[in-house]
Design a protein around this motif. Sequence first.
Motif, mmCIF file in Angstrom:
data_model
loop_
_atom_site.group_PDB
_atom_site.id
_atom_site.type_symbol
_atom_site.label_atom_id
_atom_site.label_comp_id
_atom_site.label_asym_id
_atom_site.label_seq_id
_atom_site.Cartn_x
_atom_site.Cartn_y
_atom_site.Cartn_z
ATOM 1 N N GLY A 1 -6.371 18.810 13.664
ATOM 2 C CA GLY A 1 -6.277 20.086 12.961
ATOM 3 C C GLY A 1 -6.128 19.940 11.460
ATOM 4 N N ALA A 2 -6.332 18.733 10.948
ATOM 5 C CA ALA A 2 -6.181 18.510 9.514
ATOM 6 C C ALA A 2 -7.518 18.617 8.800
ATOM 7 N N GLU A 3 -7.465 18.967 7.528
ATOM 8 C CA GLU A 3 -8.655 18.946 6.688
ATOM 9 C C GLU A 3 -8.514 17.774 5.736
ATOM 10 N N VAL A 4 -9.496 16.860 5.735
ATOM 11 C CA VAL A 4 -9.400 15.671 4.891
ATOM 12 C C VAL A 4 -9.892 16.001 3.488
ATOM 13 N N ARG A 5 -9.008 15.835 2.500
ATOM 14 C CA ARG A 5 -9.360 16.153 1.118
ATOM 15 C C ARG A 5 -9.817 14.935 0.346
ATOM 16 N N GLU A 6 -9.210 13.789 0.639
ATOM 17 C CA GLU A 6 -9.486 12.611 -0.181
ATOM 18 C C GLU A 6 -9.183 11.352 0.615
ATOM 19 N N VAL A 7 -10.073 10.378 0.461
ATOM 20 C CA VAL A 7 -9.841 9.069 1.069
ATOM 21 C C VAL A 7 -9.864 8.046 -0.055
ATOM 22 N N SER A 8 -8.832 7.225 -0.167
ATOM 23 C CA SER A 8 -8.859 6.223 -1.230
ATOM 24 C C SER A 8 -8.488 4.843 -0.709
ATOM 25 N N ALA A 9 -8.963 3.849 -1.421
ATOM 26 C CA ALA A 9 -8.692 2.460 -1.043
ATOM 27 C C ALA A 9 -7.303 2.067 -1.516
ATOM 28 N N LEU A 10 -6.741 1.045 -0.897
ATOM 29 C CA LEU A 10 -5.435 0.543 -1.280
ATOM 30 C C LEU A 10 -5.588 -0.823 -1.927
ATOM 31 N N SER A 11 -4.618 -1.177 -2.752
ATOM 32 C CA SER A 11 -4.606 -2.533 -3.269
ATOM 33 C C SER A 11 -4.341 -3.476 -2.105
ATOM 34 N N LEU A 12 -4.632 -4.750 -2.316
ATOM 35 C CA LEU A 12 -4.408 -5.747 -1.273
ATOM 36 C C LEU A 12 -2.943 -5.733 -0.830
ATOM 37 N N GLU A 13 -2.054 -5.585 -1.815
ATOM 38 C CA GLU A 13 -0.626 -5.585 -1.527
ATOM 39 C C GLU A 13 -0.228 -4.389 -0.659
ATOM 40 N N ASP A 14 -0.689 -3.189 -1.047
ATOM 41 C CA ASP A 14 -0.352 -1.990 -0.276
ATOM 42 C C ASP A 14 -0.969 -2.030 1.115
ATOM 43 N N ALA A 15 -2.200 -2.549 1.204
ATOM 44 C CA ALA A 15 -2.859 -2.642 2.506
ATOM 45 C C ALA A 15 -2.087 -3.597 3.424
ATOM 46 N N THR A 16 -1.620 -4.698 2.846
ATOM 47 C CA THR A 16 -0.857 -5.673 3.618
ATOM 48 C C THR A 16 0.461 -5.077 4.104
ATOM 49 N N LEU A 17 1.139 -4.378 3.193
ATOM 50 C CA LEU A 17 2.411 -3.740 3.565
ATOM 51 C C LEU A 17 2.192 -2.712 4.667
ATOM 52 N N ALA A 18 1.065 -2.002 4.594
ATOM 53 C CA ALA A 18 0.768 -0.980 5.605
ATOM 54 C C ALA A 18 0.580 -1.630 6.974
ATOM 55 N N ILE A 19 -0.116 -2.766 7.000
ATOM 56 C CA ILE A 19 -0.318 -3.463 8.283
ATOM 57 C C ILE A 19 1.020 -3.914 8.845
ATOM 58 N N LEU A 20 1.865 -4.467 7.951
ATOM 59 C CA LEU A 20 3.203 -4.899 8.389
ATOM 60 C C LEU A 20 3.977 -3.723 8.982
ATOM 61 N N ALA A 21 3.909 -2.576 8.286
ATOM 62 C CA ALA A 21 4.633 -1.392 8.753
ATOM 63 C C ALA A 21 4.072 -0.906 10.087
ATOM 64 N N ALA A 22 2.738 -0.926 10.228
ATOM 65 C CA ALA A 22 2.106 -0.448 11.464
ATOM 66 C C ALA A 22 2.496 -1.338 12.634
#
Lengths: 139, 306
Positions: free
Chosen positions: B281-302
Amino acid sequence: MLVNLDPNDVRPLYLQIMDEVRRALVIGTLHENDPLPSVRELSSQLLINPRTVSQAYQELEREGVIFVRRGHGTFVSPDSRPDEEQRRALRQGVARRVLLETRRNGISVDELMESILELVAREDSLASASESPYQDAES
Amino acid sequence: MKAGPDVATTTAVKTIALTKRYGRDEALSGVDLQVPREAVYVLVGANGAGKSTLFQILMNMVRADSGVATVFGMDSAVQGPEVRAHIGYVPEYHVLPYRQSSGRQLIDHVSQYYPTWDHAYAARLVAALELCTQKRIAALSKGEARRLQLLLALAHRPPVLLLDEPTDGLDPVIRNRSLTLLAEHLADAPTTLLMSTHHIHEVERLADHVGILRSGRLIAQLSRDVLRRTVKRYRIEVPAEWEASAMLRAIDIQRSSDRREVRVKIVAEEEVAVERLIQSGAEVREVSALSLEDATLAILAAETGR
């Protein structure tokens, strides 16, 4: 030629480098037969993996934009005048980024076009007011 | 069985089900590391995640309880000296041997062990790293010891570099110069680089592979492009009663006070993530890339969230 890379860009780095070379050709900071920075130079300057730079150069070579003279370096092809195709590729890239920003701000394409034309008209009228070219448009 | 290095192998450094226990603690459990030849592979993880233990096993300074560690097809536990001859190693600790010698004496001594030692390059490194080689080893600061360790690892131009937090203890100017030297080193000769770091942003554009260690397990191992493709930030608009379902695998959910604007990171291919968001039910407004560091932290968090 100076290469700018944007860390927030979704494009892979080698594509960004390729587009930077195209941009330099179109705006004229790079001409036929000009040398390109070496892989070593560019990778140490940008702290980027040398293999990424090589990949970008190989793709550009395959497209005939640049050529390699063994032992001498990499050069812009003599017949690589920024043609319609390169200009279009560059133009589409700019349009895509602008469109992204437009949507992010919840603005319609029509509104954007209107504002762009307004700005251009204002710049034109400023340029023609030759006595005081630096005068503020609002005053 | 002993064999020479297989330099044509596509995987320069490889471990299979590598496990190491210290008492009841599992420092490494079932680690299958694969570092492609000539890759710049960055190993990340919290202190005590097992990064240094992994390096020590590859160097045969520590024995694994089970599993295999190989460098160019040579088993570290069987061919320790041959393996070490092919590696430039910067250890976790800033400790050097021969504490009463000068830096110069240590450089000369170490150079004897390597037929490939490049004296001109070593001299360039002394200058670039601003090393004072007259100083006794025992009198070196943490940063000075690190710079000397870097020189000793690089100057014999090994096919593999194992750098355990190479920029730890360096001041910002020298740290930046070290990274430049590293980029030049990689451009000058084909080298496989495996390094650990807490500062992923430093190697943002140098790294082409990332491995994530958590409590001794390699929870993710992927190329830079795949990592940046599969973790992205989404800005969406939702009804006020919208809740993130578990199937979205959303992390770092930030929500505006009226609850209608949401910023979220999702570990999934973009098309999959967008489809799920729309379904929710969401409307996607924007998709952006993450830095390597943020992407890595996100994987760790997931991974931790499960």
